[in-house]
Design an enzyme around this catalytic site. Structure first.
Site, PDB file in Angstrom:
ATOM      1  N   ASP A   8       0.985  -1.105  -0.118  1.00  0.00           N
ATOM      2  CA  ASP A   8       0.099   0.060   0.006  1.00  0.00           C
ATOM      3  C   ASP A   8       1.033   1.243   0.048  1.00  0.00           C
ATOM      4  O   ASP A   8       2.142   1.270   0.374  1.00  0.00           O
ATOM      5  CB  ASP A   8      -0.842   0.078   1.544  1.00  0.00           C
ATOM      6  CG  ASP A   8      -1.668   1.257   1.532  1.00  0.00           C
ATOM      7  OD1 ASP A   8      -2.423   1.702   0.714  1.00  0.00           O
ATOM      8  OD2 ASP A   8      -1.478   1.795   2.678  1.00  0.00           O
ATOM      9  N   ASP A  10       0.049   4.955   0.842  1.00  0.00           N
ATOM     10  CA  ASP A  10      -0.121   6.216   2.082  1.00  0.00           C
ATOM     11  C   ASP A  10      -0.392   5.475   3.248  1.00  0.00           C
ATOM     12  O   ASP A  10      -1.355   4.631   3.522  1.00  0.00           O
ATOM     13  CB  ASP A  10      -1.437   7.055   1.523  1.00  0.00           C
ATOM     14  CG  ASP A  10      -1.368   7.893   0.440  1.00  0.00           C
ATOM     15  OD1 ASP A  10      -0.058   8.266   0.063  1.00  0.00           O
ATOM     16  OD2 ASP A  10      -2.297   7.929  -0.392  1.00  0.00           O
ATOM     17  N   CYS A  89      -6.069   2.804  -8.557  1.00  0.00           N
ATOM     18  CA  CYS A  89      -7.215   2.948  -8.912  1.00  0.00           C
ATOM     19  C   CYS A  89      -7.828   4.164  -8.587  1.00  0.00           C
ATOM     20  O   CYS A  89      -7.887   5.095  -7.686  1.00  0.00           O
ATOM     21  CB  CYS A  89      -7.994   2.033  -7.894  1.00  0.00           C
ATOM     22  SG  CYS A  89      -9.970   2.275  -7.954  1.00  0.00           S
ATOM     23  N   ARG A 107     -10.624  -1.129  -6.941  1.00  0.00           N
ATOM     24  CA  ARG A 107     -10.629  -0.290  -5.718  1.00  0.00           C
ATOM     25  C   ARG A 107     -10.297  -1.391  -4.848  1.00  0.00           C
ATOM     26  O   ARG A 107     -11.350  -2.210  -4.363  1.00  0.00           O
ATOM     27  CB  ARG A 107     -11.677   0.667  -5.455  1.00  0.00           C
ATOM     28  CG  ARG A 107     -11.689   1.580  -4.287  1.00  0.00           C
ATOM     29  CD  ARG A 107     -12.738   2.467  -4.148  1.00  0.00           C
ATOM     30  NE  ARG A 107     -12.885   3.006  -2.864  1.00  0.00           N
ATOM     31  CZ  ARG A 107     -11.914   4.032  -2.422  1.00  0.00           C
ATOM     32  NH1 ARG A 107     -11.101   4.518  -3.258  1.00  0.00           N
ATOM     33  NH2 ARG A 107     -11.819   4.535  -1.146  1.00  0.00           N
TER      34      ARG A 107
HETATM   35 MG   LIG Z   1      -3.003   3.169   3.423  1.00  0.00          MG
HETATM   36 ZN   LIG Z   2     -10.905   1.240  -9.626  1.00  0.00          ZN
END
Ligand SMILES: [Mg+2]
Ligand SMILES: [Zn+2]
Length: 193
Positions: A8, A10, A89, A107
């Protein structure tokens, strides 16, 4: 087939400031460089998978996002660390822009980004790893059959409570990305035994 560590962005690789639109708002955790170097040395592909609905929300353009990602990759390169790919995404279900307005399959926790990376790069998802600070990251890892590691940076502590309420256990909980990397390298040794 290769193994990957899906990361991931952030709250995991850098501080989560909420919808940054310029690279100067990105604050990379210092321990991220060493974590990525460790994955590189182990021969694990490093693939960032990130929800960036700020694009669909009109808070930044896709060009802004690609500029951020080019500079992010360059910052890692300068520290001898390699991000092999970044998938994002851009969608938002209520977007005013029809290009981004959809219930997509990418997402997180939907597995679209990881599946696309697997097809592009020849990744065996079932022997891969997912590291993130949110419930959606852990759920994505579970969906693709990867080992999930929750980090306690970013939203990690709230996520841990939510996961416990839902009786979902990540394979490991790490204080940050570097501890996650050390655990994964140990796990790789355990798997080879
Ligand atoms: Mg995150
Ligand atoms: Zn998406």
């Amino acid at each position: 087939m290769k193994k990957a560590v899906f990361l991931d962005r952030d709250g995991t690789l850098n501080v989560d400031v909420g919808y940054p639109s310029r690279y100067d708002q990105i604050d990379i955790y210092p321990q991220s460089f060493e974590a990525v170097r460790k994955f590189n040395r182990e021969g694990l592909l490093v693939v960032v998978v990130t929800n960036q609905s700020g694009v669909g929300r009109g808070l930044l353009t896709e060009d802004d996002l690609q500029d951020i990602h080019a500079r992010l990759s360059a910052a890692f390169s300068r520290r001898d660390a390699r991000l092999d790919a970044i998938y994002y995404c851009p969608h938002y279900v209520h977007s005013a822009d029809r290009r981004y307005r959809k219930e997509c399959d990418c997402r997180k926790p939907q597995p679209g980004l990881a599946r696309r990376a697997a097809a592009d790069l020849g990744i065996d998802l079932g022997s891969s790893y997912m590291i993130g600070d949110k419930t959606e990251d852990v759920l994505l890892g579970r969906t693709i059959g990867a080992v999930s590691v929750l980090v306690l940076t970013g939203s990690g502590r709230q996520s841990l409570s939510q996961l416990r309420e839902q009786k979902i256990n990540p394979s490991h909980v790490a204080s940050d990305i570097l501890e996650a990397a050390d655990w994964i390298l140990d796990e790789e040794k355990r798997r080879l035994r």
